[in-house]
Design an enzyme around this catalytic site. Structure first.
Site, PDB file in Angstrom:
ATOM      1  N   PRO A  86       8.819   4.084  26.013  1.00  0.00           N
ATOM      2  CA  PRO A  86      10.259   4.373  25.943  1.00  0.00           C
ATOM      3  C   PRO A  86      10.545   5.716  25.269  1.00  0.00           C
ATOM      4  O   PRO A  86      11.656   6.241  25.396  1.00  0.00           O
ATOM      5  CB  PRO A  86      10.832   3.207  25.137  1.00  0.00           C
ATOM      6  CG  PRO A  86       9.694   2.398  24.657  1.00  0.00           C
ATOM      7  CD  PRO A  86       8.445   2.830  25.351  1.00  0.00           C
ATOM      8  N   GLU A 113       3.828  -3.918  20.106  1.00  0.00           N
ATOM      9  CA  GLU A 113       4.827  -3.150  19.353  1.00  0.00           C
ATOM     10  C   GLU A 113       4.675  -1.649  19.548  1.00  0.00           C
ATOM     11  O   GLU A 113       5.517  -0.871  19.147  1.00  0.00           O
ATOM     12  CB  GLU A 113       4.703  -3.465  17.848  1.00  0.00           C
ATOM     13  CG  GLU A 113       4.864  -4.921  17.515  1.00  0.00           C
ATOM     14  CD  GLU A 113       6.204  -5.480  17.940  1.00  0.00           C
ATOM     15  OE1 GLU A 113       7.215  -4.790  17.716  1.00  0.00           O
ATOM     16  OE2 GLU A 113       6.244  -6.591  18.499  1.00  0.00           O
ATOM     17  N   ARG A 150       6.023   5.830  48.404  1.00  0.00           N
ATOM     18  CA  ARG A 150       6.898   5.970  49.576  1.00  0.00           C
ATOM     19  C   ARG A 150       7.080   7.435  49.986  1.00  0.00           C
ATOM     20  O   ARG A 150       7.470   7.712  51.106  1.00  0.00           O
ATOM     21  CB  ARG A 150       8.251   5.280  49.346  1.00  0.00           C
ATOM     22  CG  ARG A 150       9.088   5.894  48.259  1.00  0.00           C
ATOM     23  CD  ARG A 150      10.304   5.046  47.943  1.00  0.00           C
ATOM     24  NE  ARG A 150      11.332   5.092  48.981  1.00  0.00           N
ATOM     25  CZ  ARG A 150      12.167   6.102  49.175  1.00  0.00           C
ATOM     26  NH1 ARG A 150      12.101   7.182  48.406  1.00  0.00           N
ATOM     27  NH2 ARG A 150      13.071   6.061  50.122  1.00  0.00           N
ATOM     28  N   ASP A 164      17.633  10.497  50.861  1.00  0.00           N
ATOM     29  CA  ASP A 164      17.742   9.580  49.723  1.00  0.00           C
ATOM     30  C   ASP A 164      18.763  10.059  48.709  1.00  0.00           C
ATOM     31  O   ASP A 164      19.031  11.253  48.594  1.00  0.00           O
ATOM     32  CB  ASP A 164      16.404   9.531  48.946  1.00  0.00           C
ATOM     33  CG  ASP A 164      15.386   8.637  49.602  1.00  0.00           C
ATOM     34  OD1 ASP A 164      15.778   7.826  50.434  1.00  0.00           O
ATOM     35  OD2 ASP A 164      14.194   8.778  49.256  1.00  0.00           O
TER      36      ASP A 164
HETATM   37  N1  ADE Z   1       7.560   0.496  27.797  1.00  0.00           N
HETATM   38  C1  ADE Z   1       8.553  -0.220  27.241  1.00  0.00           C
HETATM   39  N2  ADE Z   1       9.755   0.217  27.631  1.00  0.00           N
HETATM   40  C2  ADE Z   1       9.515   1.249  28.478  1.00  0.00           C
HETATM   41  C3  ADE Z   1      10.338   2.138  29.213  1.00  0.00           C
HETATM   42  N3  ADE Z   1      11.677   2.064  29.155  1.00  0.00           N
HETATM   43  N4  ADE Z   1       9.743   3.078  29.972  1.00  0.00           N
HETATM   44  C4  ADE Z   1       8.409   3.175  30.021  1.00  0.00           C
HETATM   45  N5  ADE Z   1       7.579   2.379  29.345  1.00  0.00           N
HETATM   46  C5  ADE Z   1       8.110   1.434  28.575  1.00  0.00           C
END
Ligand code: ADE
Length: 221
Positions: A86, A113, A150, A164
């Site tokens: 994230p 975590e 794709r 697209d």
């Molecule tokens: N792992 C946990 N959340 C994630 C996200 N939003 N993007 C990529 N990997 C992740």
């Protein structure tokens, strides 16, 4: 293209790449997708892959050794190593296009975590699929693979992805099929006109209108 995915949950991938366009791409030899359990690379006698964080804090953290060894085993000098987190750069269609030109992708799915920060040193790219936290990188890796495969030449009709959403920073125009009237909802007259110039103009204007309403941020780019 070859895609190697490193995960602790290989079963999560059992059906996703056996359906639809990705299945066809595999059958056409456009892509080979290998799923590896990086626990198999653990040198720990109990095949442990995580440990408590230095400095304290909640949860378990992925240790560097299994992932370093797995990447070292699979990496070629032309490979692109992607770490899903994230905290990465937010994934966009342009990145899918760029990655579709690569010969070999190694995708690391983080879990629990978090992961030991030193794992970032072996990644060429850190990617997040959006500003929300999932339980691991497995679903994000599926998102990447689907959006990239794709685009590989010969997988789908090239015209389909030229039009697209997100190409030219516009959302896709609305499309309709039969019947002409459904529950009182009519197909726009212009689409029945056979006038290709008018249809092109209508579609561009609808794309613009939709983008202004839903994603004005795309137009600012
Ligand atoms: N792992 C946990 N959340 C994630 C996200 N939003 N993007 C990529 N990997 C992740």
């Amino acid at each position: 293209m070859i895609i190697d995915i490193l995960t602790l949950f290989p079963e999560m991938f059992n059906t996703i790449f056996e359906q639809s366009i990705i299945k066809r791409a595999k059958e056409l030899d456009k892509v080979v997708i290998n799923i590896h359990n990086f626990r198999d690379y653990s040198l720990d006698s109990h095949k442990k892959v995580d440990d408590t964080p230095y400095g304290g804090g909640a949860g378990m953290v992925l240790t560097p050794q299994p992932i370093f060894d797995a990447v070292e085993d699979l990496r070629k000098d032309y490979s692109k190593v992607i770490l899903l987190t994230p905290s990465g750069n937010v994934y966009k269609q342009k990145m899918a296009y760029d990655l579709s030109k690569e010969k070999h992708l190694i995708i690391i799915c983080g879990h629990y975590e978090g992961f030991d920060e030193r794992i970032t040193t072996i990644a060429d790219l850190q990617i997040s699929i959006g500003d929300y936290v999932l339980t691991g990188g497995e679903i994000p890796s599926m998102v990447l693979v689907d959006s990239i495969v794709r685009l590989l030449p010969g997988v789908i009709n090239e015209e389909s992805h030229i039009e697209d959403s997100f190409n030219n920073n516009l959302l896709d125009y609305p499309t309709y099929t039969k019947p002409r009237i459904y529950k009182g909802l009519e197909v726009p007259e212009v689409l029945l006109s056979g006038n290709h110039e008018q249809i092109k103009k209508y579609r561009y204007e609808e794309s613009l209108k939709k983008t202004k309403q839903i994603r004005p941020d795309l137009l600012e780019k």
